[in-house]
Enzyme design. Structure first.
Site, mmCIF file in Angstrom:
data_model
loop_
_atom_site.group_PDB
_atom_site.id
_atom_site.type_symbol
_atom_site.label_atom_id
_atom_site.label_comp_id
_atom_site.label_asym_id
_atom_site.label_seq_id
_atom_site.Cartn_x
_atom_site.Cartn_y
_atom_site.Cartn_z
ATOM 1 C CB ILE A 156 -0.955 0.003 1.209
ATOM 2 C CG1 ILE A 156 -1.933 -1.170 1.129
ATOM 3 C CG2 ILE A 156 -1.709 1.332 1.295
ATOM 4 C CD1 ILE A 156 -2.767 -1.359 2.382
ATOM 5 C CG ASP A 175 9.326 -0.317 5.412
ATOM 6 O OD1 ASP A 175 9.879 -1.004 6.296
ATOM 7 O OD2 ASP A 175 8.340 -0.716 4.759
ATOM 8 C CB SER A 238 -2.239 1.091 9.573
ATOM 9 O OG SER A 238 -1.551 1.368 8.383
ATOM 10 N NE ARG A 239 -5.355 -4.055 12.508
ATOM 11 C CZ ARG A 239 -5.760 -4.298 11.274
ATOM 12 N NH1 ARG A 239 -6.154 -3.277 10.505
ATOM 13 N NH2 ARG A 239 -5.775 -5.512 10.792
ATOM 14 C CG ASP A 263 -10.874 3.209 7.071
ATOM 15 O OD1 ASP A 263 -11.941 3.824 6.870
ATOM 16 O OD2 ASP A 263 -10.572 2.173 6.445
ATOM 17 C CD GLU A 267 -18.986 8.218 22.276
ATOM 18 O OE1 GLU A 267 -19.552 9.299 22.539
ATOM 19 O OE2 GLU A 267 -19.485 7.354 21.520
ATOM 20 C CG HIS A 280 -12.770 -0.601 8.869
ATOM 21 N ND1 HIS A 280 -12.847 -1.747 9.615
ATOM 22 C CD2 HIS A 280 -11.540 -0.610 8.285
ATOM 23 C CE1 HIS A 280 -11.719 -2.426 9.495
ATOM 24 N NE2 HIS A 280 -10.910 -1.759 8.700
ATOM 25 C CG LEU A 281 -15.995 3.364 3.980
ATOM 26 C CD1 LEU A 281 -16.525 4.623 3.279
ATOM 27 C CD2 LEU A 281 -16.970 2.209 3.786
ATOM 28 N N GLY A 282 -11.517 1.366 3.911
ATOM 29 C CA GLY A 282 -10.262 1.216 3.188
ATOM 30 C C GLY A 282 -10.282 0.177 2.086
ATOM 31 C CB ALA A 283 -10.157 -3.361 2.044
#
Length: 399
Positions: A156, A175, A238-239, A263, A267, A280-283
């Protein structure tokens, strides 16, 4: 009606909706899709929480149609000798497109502007005048010439870095674990950050694409924010746990972070100023779901039919060209003389080894052995049982 014997038919169970294009990989004469099975040969899953599931003795593999495997008890699977696959890169284009979309939209204050226009409902003929009078509050900035920092240059991150260059952005990447394959696909115009601190200091926008580990958990915190440019935009696809949410809320309130696009709403995030929450529409594209399903199915099929492994999160990758010879696949602890004991058991039965491969991953290893002579059916159970008795062997399979 199929003439294939039941011994050759393998059962695949799905725990979520899996695209039919993926399920079509399993030929109906050799596989059956049975979602009620309590002891399938393999499972394909997306987001279903498997941590409380009981696994049958016949289960050999689980494939996650996606990248993250937090919903799978990987440690339990490893102890049982169950391979866990994921599908890195299958949803990369979908995530890349959404990251670049939100990067531009947030810089142009598009989300706030669209929400404000909706408040004008009922104003009738005054709407055009109100729009002209109010649009100045949403003046944004162009991304051309700005610096995008990409943390994690996997499937990605590399796509995002390359395409951002095409949008006339300057791109800096960090990286320390970049793979050779990714390096070949990465534009030479992507600048290399020698440290993550350098990336923090130079970036106008930062997008993160790393797994959640003990080292990356809450990597975006007060200390990290203090190194960044004022008003930096941070994109997290990612998270959610990569962010210290209390520190993020404070950085948004002070203006140190201009926008936080995530994503992973919850609350706390919904209460943050200048946070943009994506559901949460990434994929979540038709193409991505199909790509992930096909990749997951092919990995399972290859493993079940040949023992070869690619893109496992708990087993080492191992490939041995399949020629149709009888094959032994053994998963075992990575200890001295394990391969020697396995090959001795084979030679004791007066069998020749045609080819073999042994790969390790931490405390575990995986061995594939092709036997040159045709093993008769009476001998297979005996040989398999003999190898199972070797201390350190977890599973043995004859293919």
């Amino acid at each position: 009606m199929s003439t294939i014997t039941l011994e050759r038919v393998k059962t695949i169970k799905t725990l979520n909706h899996i695209a039919q294009s993926g399920l079509n990989v399993f030929h109906k004469d050799h596989y059956v899709i049975d979602n009620e099975s309590e002891d399938p040969d393999a499972i394909i899953v997306r987001s279903f929480n498997m941590h409380t599931m009981e696994f049958g003795a016949n289960l050999k593999a689980i494939a996650r149609a996606g990248a993250g495997v937090n919903n799978i008890p990987v440690d339990v699977c490893t102890e049982r000798g169950i391979v866990v696959f994921n599908t890195p890169g299958a949803n990369a284009n979908a995530v890349k497109e959404l990251v670049l979309t939100t990067l531009i939209a947030s810089s142009r204050n598009l989300f706030d502007g669209v929400s404000w226009v909706k408040t004008l409902e009922g104003e009738g003929e005054q709407i055009p005048k109100l729009v002209e009078a109010g649009k100045k509050q949403f003046v944004g900035k162009e991304i051309k010439g700005k610096t995008l920092g990409v943390i994690g240059l996997g499937a990605i991150g590399a796509l995002i870095a390359n395409d951002a260059l095409g949008l006339d952005m300057d791109v800096i990447g960090f990286d320390p674990f970049i793979s050779v394959d990714t390096a070949w696909n990465l534009s030479r115009n992507v600048q290399r950050a020698m440290t993550i601190e350098q990336l923090f200091a130079e970036s106008d926008f930062i997008t993160v694409h790393v797994p959640l580990t003990d080292d990356t958990r809450e990597m975006f915190n007060e200390t990290a924010f203090s190194m960044m440019k004022p008003g930096v935009h941070i994109l997290n696809f990612s998270r959610g746990e990569l962010i210290n949410e209390e520190d993020m809320a404070a950085a948004l309130n002070s203006g140190k972070v201009g926008k936080y696009i995530t994503d992973f709403p919850n609350e706390k995030v919904l209460k943050m100023n200048n946070a943009i929450s994506i559901p949460h529409l990434g994929a979540s594209t038709t193409e991505s779901e199909e790509n992930c399903a096909i990749m997951a199915a092919r990995q399972l099929k290859e493993f079940l039919e040949t023992g070869n492994i690619k893109h496992s999160v708990n087993f080492p990758n191992a490939f041995l060209p399949y020629t149709g010879k009888q094959r032994l696949a053994a998963f075992h602890h990575n200890v001295p003389n394990m391969v020697g004991q396995i090959t001795s058991a084979i030679s004791d039965d007066h069998l020749n080894i045609a080819d073999m491969v042994n790969r390790s991953r931490g405390d575990y290893a995986y061995t594939l052995i092709d036997i040159d002579s045709e093993v008769n059916k009476k001998l297979v159970p005996g040989l398999e049982e003999k190898i199972k008795q070797i201390a350190g062997i977890i599973t043995v399979r004859v293919i």
